[in-house]
Scaffold this active site. Structure first.
Site, mmCIF file in Angstrom:
data_model
loop_
_atom_site.group_PDB
_atom_site.id
_atom_site.type_symbol
_atom_site.label_atom_id
_atom_site.label_comp_id
_atom_site.label_asym_id
_atom_site.label_seq_id
_atom_site.Cartn_x
_atom_site.Cartn_y
_atom_site.Cartn_z
ATOM 1 N N LYS A 70 22.260 -23.514 -3.135
ATOM 2 C CA LYS A 70 21.021 -24.237 -3.416
ATOM 3 C C LYS A 70 20.755 -25.373 -2.437
ATOM 4 O O LYS A 70 19.633 -25.870 -2.366
ATOM 5 C CB LYS A 70 21.032 -24.770 -4.842
ATOM 6 C CG LYS A 70 21.028 -23.682 -5.883
ATOM 7 C CD LYS A 70 19.734 -22.875 -5.838
ATOM 8 C CE LYS A 70 19.587 -22.052 -7.101
ATOM 9 N NZ LYS A 70 18.246 -21.479 -7.213
ATOM 10 N N SER A 287 27.899 -16.425 -11.263
ATOM 11 C CA SER A 287 26.850 -15.610 -10.641
ATOM 12 C C SER A 287 27.365 -14.952 -9.366
ATOM 13 O O SER A 287 26.961 -13.835 -9.033
ATOM 14 C CB SER A 287 25.596 -16.435 -10.359
ATOM 15 O OG SER A 287 25.881 -17.458 -9.445
#
Lengths: 329, 122
Positions: A70, A287
């Site tokens: 991110k 994830s």
């Protein structure tokens, strides 16, 4: 054992233009921006035993300074907004996040001296809460039962009440999100695999990673098979991932872009975390493990003797999930 | 009667209800009652071998059943049960609920959420 597939060539970090990147590998970085991107590409050899023509590779995104993929989107969202004059002095950066984008904003806010307000579901891990608070961000917790959609509504409401006060970064609708990956992640993968990549596989959250990387890879080689992954249920334990059928669908998401979409069970991701830790000595997040499960599903379908270079994104490491219950099961 | 709060992503499998009234003297019985009423919920809450999925957290009056008697936790009339996904960590440590309440109150008093601890939020 895991070993690097190749060293990354230098792709300008997100938010920096060509020639602006000053911190090379092994050099001192002057600020976090310079240390974003150019992450190692790891080869998981134990997952392809008996299939010498197949390789599964993962971008180790926890090497970014904020500890996750991110950082790329956050840096580019801020840089593009600054250039367009939408994020001037005195404004507060506002966004909803399930954690990692919030950490990236908070870290960059501390580095560049701008205030950050985040809306996060209350049930993000305690590790994430502590990290964003350590960087000095202001956090509003939304109802945990509403998941990331509750955090999105929280940010929208805050912004609607006082639009002059905030720069609403809106990672779910901001094209700068996917462009970060178009400009950096895809080109790094292309360089690191020396153009060998045959499959690209990635979990969907905001969908920015999949959208941007896929768009660029398809330009470089339209034959690359691109597979998006989603949790198998709207109620799941894969942090940051979205089940698109039952969620507020991100504006930047284009369902037509994927050649294929697969569903991943949270339990399979949990098993993969343990397997990668014990056989590859790599501790990934949930994830990331779900993405490797998707790689395995694709690898198992390949024809005997078919050559394949399957690349995925390992969003973050397992550090932030050590309080999870599955470790004890 | 007992009330089970249904998280938003699961309401589509529970007649779009935010809460369902059930009977049962333990958490296990209450959850069984819930999935009997709404069978589509079962695969989202339980594994194929009938165990509660590892990311499904259940709270009784805001107490995590992991720290009580797990699914054998006894229930009383009017107990409030919530199902919350553990999207990582998931444990609502002591004080989180009151903190959440403080945040909501602060938003009501100070609609712009001016700072973590401004004069109107103290």
């Amino acid at each position: 054992m895991t070993r690097p597939a190749a060293k990354a060539g230098r792709v300008p970090a997100p938010g920096l233009r060509d020639g602006e990147s000053r911190g090379g590998q092994g050099e001192l970085g002057e600020n976090p921006l310079e240390r974003i991107g150019n992450t190692p590409l790891l080869r998981f050899t134990s997952l392809t035993e008996g299939r010498p023509r197949v390789e599964i590779l993962g971008k180790a995104e926890w090497f970014n300074p904020g500890g996750s993929v991110k950082d790329r989107a956050a840096a580019n969202i801020i840089a593009e907004a600054r250039r367009a004059g939408r994020f001037g002095a005195g404004k507060i950066l506002l966004d909803s996040t399930s954690g990692n984008t919030g950490i990236a904003y908070a870290m960059l806010g501390a580095a560049q001296r701008f205030p950050v307000t985040l809306c996060m579901p209350e049930n993000v891990s305690i590790e994430r809460k502590r990290i964003v608070e350590a960087y000095g961000a202001n956090v509003i917790y939304s109802d945990p039962a509403d998941g990331s959609d509750g955090a999105i509504r929280c940010a929208r409401e805050l912004y609607a009440r006082n639009p002059q006060k905030y720069f609403y970064a809106d990672q779910y609708s901001n094209d700068a999100n996917w462009r970060a990956h178009y400009l950096t992640t895809a080109n790094e993968i292309w360089q690191q695999t020396q153009g060998r990549i045959s499959h690209f596989i990635s979990m969907l959250g905001t969908s920015g990673t999949f959208m941007g990387t896929t768009r660029r890879l398809k330009e470089l080689n339209p034959n690359i098979h691109c597979v998006s992954l989603q949790p198998d249920s709207p109620f799941h334990g894969i942090e940051g991932a979205k089940h698109m059928d039952a969620a507020i669908v991100p504006t930047i998401y284009d369902a037509q872009l994927a050649d294929e979409d697969l569903k991943i069970a949270t339990e399979d991701a949990y098993k993969m975390i343990k397997r990668l830790a014990r056989t590859e000595s790599v501790l990934v997040g949930i994830s990331a493990a779900a993405a490797v499960v998707g790689c395995m599903q694709v690898a198992e379908r390949l024809k005997r003797g078919q050559r394949a270079t399957i690349v995925t994104i390992l969003c973050d490491s397992g550090d932030k999930y050590l309080s999870e219950r599955f470790w004890d099961e | 009667m007992l009330k089970i709060q249904i998280p938003t992503p699961l309401r589509q499998y529970a007649g779009k209800q935010a809460a369902v009234e059930v009977k049962g003297s333990t958490v296990a019985e209450a959850l069984n009652s819930l999935v009997r009423l709404h069978p589509d919920l079962k695969r989202h809450l339980y594994t194929d071998d009938g165990k509660l999925r590892a990311f499904v957290n259940v709270y009784v009056n805001d107490e995590d059943i992991r720290y009580l008697e797990k699914e054998a936790t006894q229930l009383k009339e009017n107990d409030n049960i919530s199902i919350v996904p553990s999207i990582a960590g998931g444990s609502r440590e002591a004080g989180m609920n009151s903190r959440s309440a403080r945040t909501l109150i602060r938003q009501m008093i100070c609609p712009t959420v001016c700072c973590p601890a401004c004069c109107c939020c103290q």
